[in-house]
Scaffold this motif. Structure first.
Motif, mmCIF file in Angstrom:
data_model
loop_
_atom_site.group_PDB
_atom_site.id
_atom_site.type_symbol
_atom_site.label_atom_id
_atom_site.label_comp_id
_atom_site.label_asym_id
_atom_site.label_seq_id
_atom_site.Cartn_x
_atom_site.Cartn_y
_atom_site.Cartn_z
ATOM 1 N N TYR A 166 0.818 -1.210 0.000
ATOM 2 C CA TYR A 166 0.000 0.000 0.000
ATOM 3 C C TYR A 166 0.853 1.262 0.000
ATOM 4 O O TYR A 166 0.396 2.324 -0.411
ATOM 5 N N MET A 167 2.083 1.154 0.464
ATOM 6 C CA MET A 167 2.946 2.328 0.560
ATOM 7 C C MET A 167 3.860 2.493 -0.638
ATOM 8 O O MET A 167 4.641 3.434 -0.708
ATOM 9 N N SER B 193 4.545 3.146 -4.804
ATOM 10 C CA SER B 193 4.020 4.197 -5.675
ATOM 11 C C SER B 193 2.712 3.812 -6.345
ATOM 12 O O SER B 193 1.900 4.676 -6.674
ATOM 13 N N ASP B 194 2.483 2.524 -6.567
ATOM 14 C CA ASP B 194 1.224 2.087 -7.190
ATOM 15 C C ASP B 194 0.433 1.203 -6.234
ATOM 16 O O ASP B 194 -0.221 0.253 -6.628
ATOM 17 N N GLY B 195 0.460 1.561 -4.968
ATOM 18 C CA GLY B 195 -0.128 0.718 -3.935
ATOM 19 C C GLY B 195 -1.627 0.602 -3.948
ATOM 20 O O GLY B 195 -2.175 -0.255 -3.277
ATOM 21 N N GLY B 196 -2.315 1.463 -4.655
ATOM 22 C CA GLY B 196 -3.754 1.307 -4.784
ATOM 23 C C GLY B 196 -4.583 1.986 -3.714
ATOM 24 O O GLY B 196 -5.805 1.972 -3.779
ATOM 25 N N ALA B 197 -3.947 2.583 -2.687
ATOM 26 C CA ALA B 197 -4.697 3.318 -1.670
ATOM 27 C C ALA B 197 -4.904 4.740 -2.170
ATOM 28 O O ALA B 197 -4.040 5.603 -2.005
ATOM 29 N N VAL B 198 -6.053 4.986 -2.793
ATOM 30 C CA VAL B 198 -6.315 6.269 -3.439
ATOM 31 C C VAL B 198 -6.180 7.425 -2.465
ATOM 32 O O VAL B 198 -5.696 8.502 -2.808
ATOM 33 N N TRP B 199 -6.604 7.204 -1.233
ATOM 34 C CA TRP B 199 -6.631 8.268 -0.235
ATOM 35 C C TRP B 199 -5.239 8.663 0.259
ATOM 36 O O TRP B 199 -5.064 9.740 0.828
ATOM 37 N N MET B 200 -4.250 7.829 0.058
ATOM 38 C CA MET B 200 -2.961 8.070 0.699
ATOM 39 C C MET B 200 -2.183 9.221 0.062
ATOM 40 O O MET B 200 -1.547 10.019 0.754
ATOM 41 N N GLY B 201 -2.224 9.331 -1.271
ATOM 42 C CA GLY B 201 -1.500 10.399 -1.933
ATOM 43 C C GLY B 201 0.014 10.230 -1.820
ATOM 44 O O GLY B 201 0.524 9.179 -1.419
ATOM 45 N N ALA C 100 2.345 9.719 -3.937
ATOM 46 C CA ALA C 100 2.788 8.476 -4.571
ATOM 47 C C ALA C 100 4.270 8.512 -4.915
ATOM 48 O O ALA C 100 4.992 7.524 -4.691
ATOM 49 N N ASP C 101 4.751 9.601 -5.480
ATOM 50 C CA ASP C 101 6.165 9.671 -5.852
ATOM 51 C C ASP C 101 7.064 9.619 -4.628
ATOM 52 O O ASP C 101 8.100 8.942 -4.624
ATOM 53 N N ASN D 68 8.403 6.262 8.552
ATOM 54 C CA ASN D 68 7.668 7.221 7.719
ATOM 55 C C ASN D 68 6.195 7.370 8.075
ATOM 56 O O ASN D 68 5.591 8.398 7.774
ATOM 57 N N CYS D 69 5.611 6.352 8.671
ATOM 58 C CA CYS D 69 4.260 6.441 9.232
ATOM 59 C C CYS D 69 3.211 6.979 8.265
ATOM 60 O O CYS D 69 2.361 7.791 8.652
ATOM 61 N N TYR D 70 3.203 6.506 7.034
ATOM 62 C CA TYR D 70 2.078 6.828 6.162
ATOM 63 C C TYR D 70 0.832 6.090 6.644
ATOM 64 O O TYR D 70 -0.290 6.552 6.458
ATOM 65 N N MET D 71 1.051 4.943 7.229
ATOM 66 C CA MET D 71 0.002 4.160 7.872
ATOM 67 C C MET D 71 0.526 3.784 9.257
ATOM 68 O O MET D 71 1.703 3.454 9.414
ATOM 69 N N ILE D 72 -0.335 3.844 10.246
ATOM 70 C CA ILE D 72 0.058 3.493 11.610
ATOM 71 C C ILE D 72 -0.633 2.198 11.997
ATOM 72 O O ILE D 72 -1.855 2.188 12.268
#
Length: 574
Positions: free
Chosen positions: A478-479, A481-489, A491-492, A528-532
């Protein structure tokens, strides 16, 4: 502790058409093997119109729960969008399914082999299967589905074929087909760009849809075409019979199924969404619901309460990679109320330290374990260099101050579970943040959850759940660049951090190399904690043992692996 709890609950195992477009009326895998895949065709061509106990089609139907993430207004939910109901698994099929021992059983593929270099998968496509509308199932349906799912499918369902040679070019529109998908007679050949530890698992999640029904539908409408999804057809052992949106539908044994007939001839799926989770538990207690899974019952206290009031009800707990986590919306809110502070990694790190994860896990009385990474700390795959999670409010405050955090703003956290445990957990979460002077508003998402999460995105942080079939490291996809979590933003930004180590893990041909890459992924995820990751929640299913006998071993495979072998032929009414 997990093993003890699982054992205690196992001790209660007392197992005592419509044509296309008809209007509505309703592991351990073998990836990377140096030899051929498991011989997996355990089905027979024998058919019977009666169940094993002679109950035939006149018996009372098995009463099931009908729930769909996108709602049940006028359409069935595509299995390329979400899989919330057993109905989806009974009607649609994949090439392979998981067995409880980690091997694979053939469905629309009768067998498969893997080349020595792990790059070529050959699937023997089943002959003699037919769609519920009577049209023959062919290899063309598989080829078409594998192309369309990577364009129209969402989340994990769209990722299944992306490692095949030429998939990227097809997705971006520079090629008319995926060059790595070829056929030789009735053999489907998939050539990968690099070895992929999760490819075979993705194949188990990719349900095949009928080309003849959908080939003329625009890609953007494939998941919600009203003509097809008002009463879709599959190849499964059950076909959809009666439909009354949004209240109920029935499925019945498909008389022309290529394998064994299901032991239960008819299932009635009732929609309990209007009454919420309480209506599900009330139906279980009253004996009006015979089998339930999902958010409504995935709480050990709820399950034990139901069992205490109805002695026929059997709760089953499975050790799981299913997890709850906080996901940061860095892609922008539809209402424009974005919180720029969340783009600062120190703010995300601080929020991680503020959460009392162990207290969250305690809400589930032994069902959950607090997480530092997405890998369960009791797993051999856990990065042992990372200490077990400890809350640290003072360090969180230091990071927030260092980041110049705006304490005057309110952080919006959205969730989609409507049980009392979650309500209590959200109240505690607000207090966790308040301990550092951060104001939080929590709100329950309702209606079309897919749109609320991925389109409107009017939240700063989502309290979400997910699971990783076979290996929790899949969560780190999910983290990428093409992880598919639209909400995360971002990507680059994420790709620069996670693409290389995730691909190293995915392409690893031996366990040592995979563990090295996993250790790096876990460390980077924490940094990096994009997801906790908050806690891993063992999953629960409930069934009425007085009404139905279900093979015990299907409960050995976690509920977040819906492509498991459900063994419907061995289900029987009592």
């Amino acid at each position: 502790m997990k093993k003890l709890i699982a054992l205690l609950l196992v001790l209660v195992l007392l197992f005592g058409l419509a044509a296309c477009g008809a209007p509505a009326g309703e592991n351990t895998g073998t990836e990377g093997q140096e030899q051929s895949g498991e011989k997996s065709d355990e089905k027979t061509d024998d058919k019977t119109d009666d169940t094993a106990d002679g109950s035939a089609g006149t018996a009372e139907p098995l009463k099931m729960q009908w729930h769909q993430a996108g709602g049940i207004d006028t359409l069935f939910e595509s299995p390329w969008k979400d899989s919330q109901s057993i109905l989806s698994f009974a009607v649609f099929e994949t090439l392979l399914e998981w067995n409880s021992d980690g091997s694979y059983v053939g469905r629309l593929a009768s067998d498969y082999t893997v080349s020595d270099d792990g790059l070529t998968y050959t699937f023997a496509i089943r002959e003699g299967a037919v769609w519920h509308d009577g049209e023959p199932f062919t290899i063309d349906d598989v080829v078409w589905s594998m192309h369309k799912v990577c364009i129209a499918g969402q989340g994990v369902w769209s990722s299944g074929v992306k490692s095949i040679v030429g998939a990227a070019e097809y997705i971006e529109g520079s090629a008319d087909s995926i060059s790595g998908i070829t056929t030789d007679g009735n053999n489907l050949i998939c050539t990968l760009a690099a070895p992929d530890r999760v490819f075979i698992n993705n194949i188990c999640n990719t349900r095949i849809l009928p080309k003849h029904c959908l080939e003329n539908v625009a890609d953007e409408n494939l998941l919600n075409d009203e003509t097809f999804w008002s009463k879709p057809v599959g190849t499964g052992c059950y076909k959809i019979d009666e439909v009354s949106f949004p209240d109920y539908c029935t499925i019945v044994a498909f008389e022309d199924y290529y394998g064994e007939q299901p032991g239960v001839q008819k299932m009635l799926f009732t929609n309990y969404s209007a009454g919420g989770n309480d209506s599900v538990t009330a139906a279980l207690i009253a004996g009006d619901l015979d089998f339930a899974w999902g958010n409504a019952v995935n709480d050990i206290e709820v399950a034990n309460n139901v069992a205490a009031q109805n002695s026929d009800v059997v709760p089953m707990m499975q050790v799981s990679t299913y997890n709850r986590y906080l996901g940061f919306n860095l892609s922008g809110r539809e209402d424009g109320k974005d919180k720029e502070d969340l783009k600062n990694v120190k703010v995300r790190q601080a929020f991680n330290l503020l959460i009392d994860k162990n207290a969250f896990a305690d809400f589930y009385n032994g069902q959950a374990v607090a997480l530092s990474t997405f890998v369960n700390p009791e797993s051999s795959k856990y990065n042992s260099d990372i200490p077990l999670f400890e809350r640290n409010v003072e360090e969180a405050k230091r990071l927030l101050d260092e980041a110049g955090f705006d304490y005057s703003q309110t952080i919006d956290i959205a969730y989609y579970y409507d049980d009392q445990t979650t309500a209590d957990a959200m109240a505690m979460l607000k207090q966790n943040f308040a301990d550092a002077g951060v104001t939080v508003n929590t709100s329950l998402m309702t209606g079309d959850l897919t749109a609320a999460i991925n389109t409107a995105k009017n939240y700063d942080i989502g309290y979400f759940s997910n699971g990783a079939p076979v290996d929790a490291n899949i969560m780190y996809s999910y983290m990428t660049s093409d992880g598919g979590a639209v909400w995360m933003g971002a990507a680059d930004e994420r790709g620069a951090i996670f693409d290389e180590p995730f691909n190293a893990w995915k392409n690893a041909k031996d366990d040592a190399a995979a563990q090295e890459a996993s250790n790096k992924l876990q460390a980077l995820g924490l940094e990096n904690c994009y997801m906790i990751p908050m806690y891993c929640l063992n999953t629960i299913e409930i069934y009425n043992s007085a009404k139905v006998t279900i093979p015990a071993d299907i409960f050995e495979v976690d509920t977040i692996t819906p492509a498991r072998n459900w063994k419907f032929a061995e289900w029987h009414l009592n």
